[in-house]
Design an enzyme around this catalytic site. Structure first.
Site, PDB file in Angstrom:
ATOM      1  N   LYS A  11     -73.564  95.251  -9.062  1.00 48.58           N
ATOM      2  CA  LYS A  11     -72.170  94.875  -9.512  1.00 48.58           C
ATOM      3  C   LYS A  11     -71.302  95.984  -8.458  1.00 48.58           C
ATOM      4  O   LYS A  11     -71.813  96.902  -8.581  1.00 48.58           O
ATOM      5  CB  LYS A  11     -71.789  95.186 -10.984  1.00 48.58           C
ATOM      6  N   ILE A  99     -73.055 101.115  -9.313  1.00 51.14           N
ATOM      7  CA  ILE A  99     -73.372  99.477  -8.977  1.00 51.14           C
ATOM      8  C   ILE A  99     -73.997  99.068 -10.149  1.00 51.14           C
ATOM      9  O   ILE A  99     -74.417  97.839 -10.166  1.00 51.14           O
ATOM     10  CB  ILE A  99     -74.138  99.274  -7.648  1.00 51.14           C
ATOM     11  N   ASP A 136     -69.308  97.810 -19.036  1.00 48.22           N
ATOM     12  CA  ASP A 136     -69.842  96.979 -17.846  1.00 48.22           C
ATOM     13  C   ASP A 136     -70.559  95.842 -18.187  1.00 48.22           C
ATOM     14  O   ASP A 136     -70.961  94.992 -17.409  1.00 48.22           O
ATOM     15  CB  ASP A 136     -70.568  97.705 -16.663  1.00 48.22           C
TER      16      ASP A 136
END
Length: 284
Positions: A11, A99, A136
């Site tokens: 991500k 990420i 997230d």
């Protein structure tokens, strides 16, 4: 079929702004999120005993129970009708890298369980599971470009989607504190959320130039704090920014991974090869 594989892509926070800190200590954010074509792989075997096995080049960086174990426990407690099984994680992404590796893995596992159970998964609150696992995980469950606000739980489609672009991801493979993200937010020192705050609508991009202009204007509010917590992040960002032909370089999330945007696949690949040769200890 008892074995189901799900890709867990990295991500990337193309932009990240912090609107303020709530009374409970959580931060409201505004972030344009995209997903890379590199990532981990999660495999669910419904005939195996529930549990998690980790393999792959980054497996040694994970110690103790991870988010996938928590996900299996959560599903078993809240959705008794669902079949689970053994989980294998092929870990290719650096850990605590900014990420969303762990969140991407959790999102992939939720998708695998949903696929494995077919109609029995209808009506299950998958986003509820995602929110319970981490800020997230909701966007990683969807695993496509989205506009993310709230504490990560409010997701909106990007009108027309994102224009195609080519990027290189780089991580210095430096030692990262276990509480890195908390340290970064503490270093940021965000103010309380304004009483009249309202999250902005998802941006719309006419073309790639409009996307780049938006990224340059918004940036990453955590970048300086991330570079203070893991100083090696500065060297990565500067090395990316110095590559020939690069359009934009920035820190992703709370770092230390940085990304560079390039005008073509060929220029991006040349930049990737140059960085990999110059910094063999880095993940590129």
């Amino acid at each position: 079929m008892t074995s189901i594989r799900e890709f867990a892509p990295a991500k990337i926070n193309l932009t990240l702004e912090v609107a303020g800190r709530r009374g409970d200590g959580l931060h409201l954010i505004e972030s344009l999120v995209a997903f890379a074509d590199v990532g981990d792989v999660v495999t669910l075997d419904t005939e195996g005993a529930p549990g998690v096995r980790v393999a792959g080049p980054m497996a040694s960086a994970l110690a103790g129970p991870n988010i996938l174990s928590r996900a299996l426990t959560l599903i078993a407690e809240r959705a008794l009708q669902l079949v689970l099984g053994s989980v294998t994680l092929e870990k290719h992404l650096p850990v605590a890298a900014g990420i969303g590796g762990g969140s991407a893995d959790a999102g992939a596992l939720l998708r695998a369980v949903r696929r494995a159970n077919g109609p029995a998964s209808d009506g299950v609150d998958w986003q509820g599971f995602a929110r319970a696992l981490g800020a997230d995980v909701p966007v990683c469950l969807e695993s496509r470009p989205l506009w993310m606000t709230g504490i990560g739980d409010a997701l909106a489609e990007i009108p027309g989607g994102l224009p195609p672009f080519h990027a290189v991801l780089v991580n210095p493979m430096a030692a990262v504190p276990a509480d890195k993200t908390a340290r970064v937010f503490r270093a940021l020192g965000a103010r309380p959320v304004r009483a009249d705050y309202a999250a902005p609508a998802a941006p719309d991009f006419a073309d790639r130039n409009a996307l780049l202009a938006f990224m340059r204007a918004r940036g990453n509010a955590l970048a300086r704090a991330a570079e203070a917590v893991v100083p090696e992040t500065v060297a990565v960002r500067e090395a990316l920014a110095a590559l020939p032909g690069i359009d934009y370089a920035a820190v992703s999330g709370a770092g230390p991974t940085c990304f560079g945007i390039f005008p073509s696949r060929e220029v991006a690949e040349a930049g990737r090869a140059r960085l990999a040769a110059a910094h063999p200890a880095w993940w590129v």
